[in-house]
Design a protein around this motif. Structure first.
Motif, PDB file in Angstrom:
ATOM      1  N   ASN A 123       0.828  -1.207   0.000  1.00  0.00           N
ATOM      2  CA  ASN A 123       0.000   0.000   0.000  1.00  0.00           C
ATOM      3  C   ASN A 123       0.868   1.265   0.000  1.00  0.00           C
ATOM      4  OD1 ASN A 123      -1.789   2.018   0.359  1.00  0.00           O
ATOM      5  ND2 ASN A 123      -2.709   1.242   2.242  1.00  0.00           N
ATOM      6  N   PRO A 124       1.147   1.792  -1.219  1.00  0.00           N
ATOM      7  CA  PRO A 124       2.002   2.987  -1.284  1.00  0.00           C
ATOM      8  C   PRO A 124       1.312   4.257  -0.788  1.00  0.00           C
ATOM      9  CG  PRO A 124       1.488   2.160  -3.487  1.00  0.00           C
ATOM     10  CD  PRO A 124       0.711   1.326  -2.544  1.00  0.00           C
ATOM     11  N   ALA A 125       0.041   4.149  -0.370  1.00  0.00           N
ATOM     12  CA  ALA A 125      -0.653   5.336   0.165  1.00  0.00           C
ATOM     13  C   ALA A 125      -0.415   5.506   1.666  1.00  0.00           C
ATOM     14  CB  ALA A 125      -2.154   5.228  -0.133  1.00  0.00           C
ATOM     15  N   ILE A 126       0.489   4.692   2.240  1.00  0.00           N
ATOM     16  CA  ILE A 126       0.773   4.835   3.683  1.00  0.00           C
ATOM     17  C   ILE A 126       2.024   5.688   3.945  1.00  0.00           C
ATOM     18  CG2 ILE A 126      -0.408   2.708   4.408  1.00  0.00           C
ATOM     19  CD1 ILE A 126       2.444   1.437   4.684  1.00  0.00           C
ATOM     20  N   GLY A 127       2.276   6.640   3.041  1.00  0.00           N
ATOM     21  CA  GLY A 127       3.460   7.504   3.206  1.00  0.00           C
ATOM     22  C   GLY A 127       3.501   8.219   4.552  1.00  0.00           C
ATOM     23  N   SER A 128       2.325   8.607   5.079  1.00  0.00           N
ATOM     24  CA  SER A 128       2.314   9.317   6.371  1.00  0.00           C
ATOM     25  C   SER A 128       2.764   8.390   7.504  1.00  0.00           C
ATOM     26  CB  SER A 128       0.909   9.813   6.712  1.00  0.00           C
ATOM     27  OG  SER A 128       0.483  10.677   5.707  1.00  0.00           O
ATOM     28  N   LEU A 129       2.373   7.129   7.392  1.00  0.00           N
ATOM     29  CA  LEU A 129       2.770   6.147   8.404  1.00  0.00           C
ATOM     30  C   LEU A 129       4.290   5.895   8.348  1.00  0.00           C
ATOM     31  CD1 LEU A 129       1.084   4.578  10.461  1.00  0.00           C
ATOM     32  CD2 LEU A 129       0.729   2.802   8.740  1.00  0.00           C
ATOM     33  N   VAL A 130       4.816   5.772   7.116  1.00  0.00           N
ATOM     34  CA  VAL A 130       6.263   5.564   6.949  1.00  0.00           C
ATOM     35  C   VAL A 130       7.017   6.766   7.535  1.00  0.00           C
ATOM     36  CG1 VAL A 130       8.144   5.293   5.256  1.00  0.00           C
ATOM     37  CG2 VAL A 130       5.959   4.110   4.894  1.00  0.00           C
ATOM     38  N   ARG A 131       6.495   7.970   7.290  1.00  0.00           N
ATOM     39  CA  ARG A 131       7.118   9.182   7.818  1.00  0.00           C
ATOM     40  C   ARG A 131       7.051   9.212   9.344  1.00  0.00           C
ATOM     41  NH1 ARG A 131       6.145  14.753   4.397  1.00  0.00           N
ATOM     42  NH2 ARG A 131       6.779  13.600   2.560  1.00  0.00           N
ATOM     43  N   LEU A 132       5.908   8.798   9.868  1.00  0.00           N
ATOM     44  CA  LEU A 132       5.735   8.788  11.321  1.00  0.00           C
ATOM     45  C   LEU A 132       6.766   7.859  11.988  1.00  0.00           C
ATOM     46  CD1 LEU A 132       3.782   9.770  13.614  1.00  0.00           C
ATOM     47  CD2 LEU A 132       2.519   7.633  13.273  1.00  0.00           C
ATOM     48  N   TRP A 133       7.027   6.722  11.353  1.00  0.00           N
ATOM     49  CA  TRP A 133       8.015   5.784  11.895  1.00  0.00           C
ATOM     50  C   TRP A 133       9.457   6.228  11.628  1.00  0.00           C
ATOM     51  CZ3 TRP A 133       7.754   1.483  14.964  1.00  0.00           C
ATOM     52  CH2 TRP A 133       6.481   0.969  15.222  1.00  0.00           C
ATOM     53  N   GLN A 134       9.595   7.251  10.769  1.00  0.00           N
ATOM     54  CA  GLN A 134      10.904   7.827  10.427  1.00  0.00           C
ATOM     55  C   GLN A 134      11.834   6.869   9.679  1.00  0.00           C
ATOM     56  OE1 GLN A 134      11.610   9.262  14.574  1.00  0.00           O
ATOM     57  NE2 GLN A 134      12.092  11.157  13.544  1.00  0.00           N
ATOM     58  N   SER A 153      -4.447   6.546  14.761  1.00  0.00           N
ATOM     59  CA  SER A 153      -5.318   7.496  14.060  1.00  0.00           C
ATOM     60  C   SER A 153      -5.054   7.452  12.547  1.00  0.00           C
ATOM     61  CB  SER A 153      -5.232   8.894  14.653  1.00  0.00           C
ATOM     62  OG  SER A 153      -4.032   9.482  14.289  1.00  0.00           O
ATOM     63  N   LEU A 154      -3.812   7.182  12.125  1.00  0.00           N
ATOM     64  CA  LEU A 154      -3.549   7.034  10.676  1.00  0.00           C
ATOM     65  C   LEU A 154      -4.144   5.730  10.145  1.00  0.00           C
ATOM     66  CD1 LEU A 154       0.127   8.351  10.286  1.00  0.00           C
ATOM     67  CD2 LEU A 154      -1.974   9.444   9.497  1.00  0.00           C
ATOM     68  N   VAL A 155      -4.031   4.658  10.945  1.00  0.00           N
ATOM     69  CA  VAL A 155      -4.590   3.360  10.504  1.00  0.00           C
ATOM     70  C   VAL A 155      -6.113   3.485  10.326  1.00  0.00           C
ATOM     71  CG1 VAL A 155      -5.006   0.951  11.209  1.00  0.00           C
ATOM     72  CG2 VAL A 155      -2.742   1.967  11.489  1.00  0.00           C
ATOM     73  N   ASP A 156      -6.758   4.190  11.260  1.00  0.00           N
ATOM     74  CA  ASP A 156      -8.221   4.335  11.199  1.00  0.00           C
ATOM     75  C   ASP A 156      -8.688   5.049   9.926  1.00  0.00           C
ATOM     76  OD1 ASP A 156      -8.446   3.029  13.558  1.00  0.00           O
ATOM     77  OD2 ASP A 156      -8.721   4.837  14.804  1.00  0.00           O
ATOM     78  N   MET A 157      -7.818   5.857   9.347  1.00  0.00           N
ATOM     79  CA  MET A 157      -8.213   6.562   8.107  1.00  0.00           C
ATOM     80  C   MET A 157      -8.225   5.623   6.908  1.00  0.00           C
ATOM     81  SD  MET A 157      -6.270  10.131   8.467  1.00  0.00           S
ATOM     82  CE  MET A 157      -6.106  10.808  10.094  1.00  0.00           C
ATOM     83  N   ASN A 158      -7.625   4.448   7.069  1.00  0.00           N
ATOM     84  CA  ASN A 158      -7.682   3.411   6.046  1.00  0.00           C
ATOM     85  C   ASN A 158      -7.324   3.960   4.655  1.00  0.00           C
ATOM     86  OD1 ASN A 158      -8.141   0.886   5.085  1.00  0.00           O
ATOM     87  ND2 ASN A 158     -10.368   1.153   4.872  1.00  0.00           N
ATOM     88  N   MET A 159      -6.194   4.647   4.566  1.00  0.00           N
ATOM     89  CA  MET A 159      -5.826   5.290   3.306  1.00  0.00           C
ATOM     90  C   MET A 159      -5.302   4.277   2.292  1.00  0.00           C
ATOM     91  SD  MET A 159      -4.116   8.799   4.649  1.00  0.00           S
ATOM     92  CE  MET A 159      -3.395   8.215   6.160  1.00  0.00           C
ATOM     93  N   THR A 160      -5.856   4.366   1.085  1.00  0.00           N
ATOM     94  CA  THR A 160      -5.391   3.497  -0.003  1.00  0.00           C
ATOM     95  C   THR A 160      -5.294   4.322  -1.280  1.00  0.00           C
ATOM     96  OG1 THR A 160      -7.581   2.866  -0.793  1.00  0.00           O
ATOM     97  CG2 THR A 160      -6.634   1.497   0.966  1.00  0.00           C
ATOM     98  N   MET A 161      -4.828   3.690  -2.351  1.00  0.00           N
ATOM     99  CA  MET A 161      -4.732   4.378  -3.640  1.00  0.00           C
ATOM    100  C   MET A 161      -6.121   4.747  -4.159  1.00  0.00           C
ATOM    101  SD  MET A 161      -1.510   4.563  -4.021  1.00  0.00           S
ATOM    102  CE  MET A 161      -0.959   4.880  -5.696  1.00  0.00           C
ATOM    103  N   GLU A 162      -7.173   4.102  -3.621  1.00  0.00           N
ATOM    104  CA  GLU A 162      -8.544   4.420  -4.058  1.00  0.00           C
ATOM    105  C   GLU A 162      -8.938   5.836  -3.624  1.00  0.00           C
ATOM    106  OE1 GLU A 162      -9.486   2.151  -5.976  1.00  0.00           O
ATOM    107  OE2 GLU A 162      -8.429   0.378  -5.240  1.00  0.00           O
ATOM    108  N   ASN A 163      -8.234   6.417  -2.666  1.00  0.00           N
ATOM    109  CA  ASN A 163      -8.531   7.790  -2.233  1.00  0.00           C
ATOM    110  C   ASN A 163      -7.997   8.838  -3.208  1.00  0.00           C
ATOM    111  OD1 ASN A 163      -7.926   6.423   0.881  1.00  0.00           O
ATOM    112  ND2 ASN A 163      -9.868   7.393   0.394  1.00  0.00           N
ATOM    113  N   LEU A 164      -7.250   8.379  -4.231  1.00  0.00           N
ATOM    114  CA  LEU A 164      -6.740   9.328  -5.228  1.00  0.00           C
ATOM    115  C   LEU A 164      -7.704   9.385  -6.407  1.00  0.00           C
ATOM    116  CD1 LEU A 164      -2.957   8.353  -5.362  1.00  0.00           C
ATOM    117  CD2 LEU A 164      -4.015  10.240  -4.106  1.00  0.00           C
TER     118      LEU A 164
END
Ligand code: ADP
Ligand code: MG
Length: 356
Positions: A123-134, A153-164
């Motif tokens: 899931n390449p739409a988890i960039g915010s999570l990757v950033r959060l983990w540094q 709170s980022l997991v709950d947003m369930n972000m995927t490429m479908e949001n683009l």
């Protein structure tokens, strides 16, 4: 005066680049071996290009051409600094339409398709999570896991490429927290581009090997290419494979990038369902025709783990898989078992799956 960490890391990069430049200049066709090998530094790793059937001067020119392609993609796909993807990541949080660079759009589309097939485990739409983990800031000292509530709170947003929302070259995101990260597929994409470039230049027999992840075309004379699969816990390799024709071999491992905090190891492959590093697996190796799919699949199957890898591999069209789980049990499909040769003694626990 003490160096800031940014200065320290640029200094380190400079040193590494200088050493690798020297390595590159000293590359040569090894005596008695008609395979030309040259190492260059790209994508934060050593990329080794092997070419058979060209003289040294031609081969050197070919590798110089590839280098500019690597540099371009390295810049283009960096999630934060200076290139096309960084610009997309700056614009996505505004939620308005913008024109995305044609250099990145094909990868966005291919990633969306692969992400869907993988059940969104890749899931390449988890960039915010990757950033959060540094993990995008490594190597860096003193990293520690982010607070559980920030992850949740980022997991709950369930972000995927479908949001683009993408129409032509215009794109926008439905969710302002969504950032893209192509760390799990960019190397594969770059290797495919390099192989395309080689074919365009009339090179029929070559390997582009980016830190153990590779695509091979043709073969060296009447032999086959022999490639190594790294052991997830020991120096050296766990197995080798013979490759002929046009195939890619990609491995995702928990040893590639990780930090330790209070005695626990936190590695860089995240399970988008939990927001934490995927548990249960040490490495996954896949063989597939193109490197982009192989790279995404290795990451997806790592997240899928010992129970679900078979289902996800089938959905992604992958025909050869080896997964080493956290207890050093080796899981494979029968076709992979026929191709792989273990180095040293075979694994104590080998678990054969149904055919893929
Ligand atoms: P490597 O080739 O270094 O073993 P991968 O190809 O598996 O690693 O990619 C890991 C990188 O991908 C991480 O550093 C991060 O940038 C990103 N990433 C982590 N988890 C996921 C995921 N589930 N889906 C997509 N990208 C991920
Ligand atoms: Mg990958």
């Amino acid at each position: 005066m003490p160096m800031t960490s940014a200065v320290k890391s640029s200094f380190l990069t400079l040193c590494v680049s200088m050493v690798l430049l020297l390595l590159m200049l000293s590359a040569c066709t090894r005596p008695g071996n008609d395979i030309y090998k040259q190492q260059v530094f790209a994508f934060g790793t050593v990329v080794e290009v092997s070419i058979w059937g060209l003289d040294q001067q031609q081969a050197r020119q070919v590798v110089a051409e590839l280098m500019s392609g690597f540099e371009y993609l390295n810049r283009t796909l960096h999630p934060r600094q200076g290139g096309s993807l960084a610009r997309i990541n700056e614009l996505l949080p505004h939620g308005a339409d913008f024109s995305a660079s044609p250099a990145v759009l094909p990868l966005i589309k291919q990633s969306t398709d692969l992400s869907r097939k993988s059940d969104y485990l890749f899931n390449p739409a988890i960039g915010s999570l990757v950033r959060l983990w540094q993990f995008d800031q490594m190597p860096e000292e003193g990293l520690k896991p982010p607070p559980a509530h920030a992850i949740q709170s980022l997991v709950d947003m369930n972000m995927t490429m479908e949001n683009l929302q993408i129409k032509g070259i215009s794109m926008r995101s439905d969710v302002k927290e969504l950032l893209l990260d192509f760390g799990a597929i960019g190397k594969g994409f770059a290797v495919d581009k390099a192989i395309e470039q080689l074919k365009d230049m009339g090179v029929d027999n070559a390997i582009v090997n980016a830190g153990g992840d590779l695509r091979a075309i043709g073969q060296p004379g009447d032999r086959k290419w022999k490639v190594a699969v790294r052991h997830p816990r020991q120096q050296g390799m766990i197995a080798s494979l013979d490759i002929a024709g046009d195939e890619s071999v990609f491995t995702s491992g928990d040893y590639e990038r990780f930090y330790e905090y209070q005695g626990q190891r936190y590695h860089h492959i995240l399970d988008p369902r939990t927001g934490y590093p995927a548990t249960d697996v040490m490495s996954v190796t896949v063989i597939h025709h193109d490197a982009t799919t192989a790279d995404a699949a290795a990451t997806a199957l790592f997240v899928a783990g010992p129970e679900q890898w078979h289902r996800v591999a089938k959905a992604m069209g992958i025909k050869w898989v080896m997964l080493v789980d956290k207890d050093m049990r080796v899981h494979m499909n029968p076709a992979m078992a026929q191709r792989i040769s273990f180095t040293g003694k075979p694994p104590e626990k080998l678990i054969l799956s149904d055919v893929l």
